[in-house]
Design a protein around this motif. Structure first.
Motif, PDB file in Angstrom:
ATOM      1  N   GLN A 129     -25.671 -15.788  -4.089  1.00  0.00           N
ATOM      2  CA  GLN A 129     -24.437 -16.097  -3.518  1.00  0.00           C
ATOM      3  C   GLN A 129     -24.781 -17.296  -2.539  1.00  0.00           C
ATOM      4  O   GLN A 129     -23.920 -18.132  -2.537  1.00  0.00           O
ATOM      5  CB  GLN A 129     -23.242 -15.204  -3.053  1.00  0.00           C
ATOM      6  N   HIS A 133     -23.431 -21.063  -2.756  1.00  0.00           N
ATOM      7  CA  HIS A 133     -22.778 -21.619  -1.691  1.00  0.00           C
ATOM      8  C   HIS A 133     -22.997 -22.774  -0.949  1.00  0.00           C
ATOM      9  O   HIS A 133     -22.594 -23.740  -0.608  1.00  0.00           O
ATOM     10  CB  HIS A 133     -22.591 -20.419  -0.627  1.00  0.00           C
ATOM     11  N   PRO A 323     -18.326 -17.048  -1.825  1.00  0.00           N
ATOM     12  CA  PRO A 323     -17.817 -17.994  -1.010  1.00  0.00           C
ATOM     13  C   PRO A 323     -16.637 -18.640  -1.874  1.00  0.00           C
ATOM     14  O   PRO A 323     -16.388 -18.318  -2.992  1.00  0.00           O
ATOM     15  CB  PRO A 323     -18.818 -18.971  -1.085  1.00  0.00           C
ATOM     16  N   VAL A 326     -16.740 -23.391  -4.026  1.00  0.00           N
ATOM     17  CA  VAL A 326     -17.993 -23.616  -4.634  1.00  0.00           C
ATOM     18  C   VAL A 326     -18.012 -24.931  -5.276  1.00  0.00           C
ATOM     19  O   VAL A 326     -17.422 -24.895  -6.245  1.00  0.00           O
ATOM     20  CB  VAL A 326     -18.837 -22.423  -5.231  1.00  0.00           C
TER      21      VAL A 326
END
Length: 426
Positions: A129, A133, A323, A326
């Motif tokens: 992630q 992000h 997030p 993105v």
């Protein structure tokens, strides 16, 4: 004669900065003094290095004149002064989108030392992630090197900083030389007109969160896991907190987290930049640091990684959620909100189950009771200080992401609150 006759050459692109005669960095970190009447440099070694903590070289005009038996008070011969012509600003250059895309090849992350460190620290899911992000990328410039792209709020890639880290300690490799370079330099584009922006600037399209600024890109990435209530961005170094980079922050709530030994510098800079917005400067490290840590110049990330991120500030579910904003990896355009991208081992996706009935029941329940006005301890990690705001924000989140398992913790927390209130009203 006034010393103001001699000033540091104003910044007008990298052609007005030079290699430091003391620390000999590859980057141009040295500003030379000029005679304001002639516009000429006094001497190639008369100036100041902007690496104040690590170098500190500063050779003033007065010292130069004394060392060379030149009277500082004797007017120097004036050269013919041409009328200044204001040059037209050159258009900002950007990194080709193909170069940006190639750096995000999923197979390359197996060789990326910084990503390996993130996996060891947080696990595959959170590391993936973070890659998505911040668009953490891989460079072939050195084996295992990382690229931290500077992407503006329009999705344009200004440049990328190439750095090499240890996969085990997460520290930068500085021997036999300091492994730092820039993508625009590696591409050998001599006419490249660089206009840097904040690392993580693309995340500022989210207007709902306060902003936290640190020096290094690594610190911004790591701190975003521990303290996700902020949007974490980086300026790149102690001296890079300037008006040009901070102009995007106008009207936002901003907290500065300087490295150790940078508190006074950034406190002073915060006052200078107060016309943009109000900056709060955190003294957390100054209060916590030992003398040994102060000498090392530790940063916020050095402290955070001593703790288990799951218990540091927020419940595990909230700390590891993806997030909210993105950009698709294949487009450089205003950002959208796709599903999180997993670069290493994509987990099996559960079937979507509607939460419509749960949401309706919760709305009806809270609409027909008197909400607590005092704080409510939800669990061992969380205390709700404003029940009304908590319910409103969590219901809005589950409605917008109905059935998405990533956001199930939001639904669970509202249901936990309902259960607590019900038990207290019995």
């Amino acid at each position: 004669m006034s010393e103001r006759k001699y000033i540091l050459e104003p910044y007008n692109g990298m052609n007005t900065r030079y290699p430091c005669p003391s620390c000999q960095q590859r980057d141009k970190t040295f500003s030379r003094y000029i005679d304001t009447e002639t516009g000429k440099h006094i001497s190639p070694n008369v100036g100041r290095c902007n690496r104040q903590n690590n170098c500190g070289y500063h050779y003033t005009p007065k010292q130069y004149f004394q060392d060379n038996n030149i009277s500082f008070d004797t007017p120097q011969p004036k050269a013919y002064k041409l009328r200044p012509v204001t040059p037209q600003p050159k258009p900002v250059s950007f990194i080709p989108v193909e170069v940006f895309k190639d750096s995000l090849n999923p197979t390359s992350y197996q060789m990326n030392n910084f990503v390996k460190f993130l996996i060891n620290l947080f696990g595959v899911g959170v590391a993936s992630q973070l890659v998505s992000h911040y668009f953490i990328a891989t460079s072939k410039h050195w084996n295992g090197a990382t690229v931290f792209w500077q992407i503006d709020t329009q999705g344009k890639v200004r440049t990328g900083k190439i750095m090499l880290y240890s996969p085990t300690t997460g520290k930068r490799i500085k021997k036999p030389f300091n492994h730092i370079n820039w993508v625009h330099k590696a591409l050998k584009q001599p006419e490249f007109e660089l206009r840097q922006c904040l690392f993580g600037q693309h995340l500022l399209i989210d207007k709902t969160k306060p902003i936290a600024i640190v020096e290094s890109e690594k610190t911004a990435v790591i701190a975003s896991v521990y303290l996700p209530r902020f949007i974490w961005v980086a300026v790149g170094s102690l001296t890079n907190l300037n008006a040009e980079k901070c102009s995007i922050l106008k009207g936002r709530t901003v907290t500065l987290f300087p490295d150790l030994n940078g508190f006074e510098k950034w406190s002073s800079r915060a006052k200078e930049l107060s016309h943009i917005t109000i900056f709060t400067v955190s003294d957390l490290l100054e209060r916590k640091a030992t003398e040994a840590e102060r000498k090392q110049g530790l940063d916020l990330a050095d402290y955070l990684i001593r703790f288990n991120y799951k218990a540091f500030a927020l419940p595990e579910s909230e700390a590891t959620e993806p997030p909210t904003s993105v950009q698709p990896l294949v487009d450089v355009k205003p950002f959208e909100q796709p599903e999180p991208v997993y670069y290493f081992s994509k987990p099996e996706q559960p079937k979507t189950v509607s939460w419509e009935q749960d949401i309706t029941e919760l709305e009806n329940y809270f609409a027909n009771i008197e909400l607590p006005t005092h704080s409510v301890k939800l669990n061992g990690c969380s205390t709700i200080t404003n029940c009304s705001s908590f319910i409103e924000s969590h219901l809005a989140t589950v409605k917008a992401n109905n059935g998405k398992q990533t956001f199930l913790p939001y639904l669970n927390r509202i249901q936990e609150l309902k259960q607590i209130i019900s038990n207290n009203n019995k």
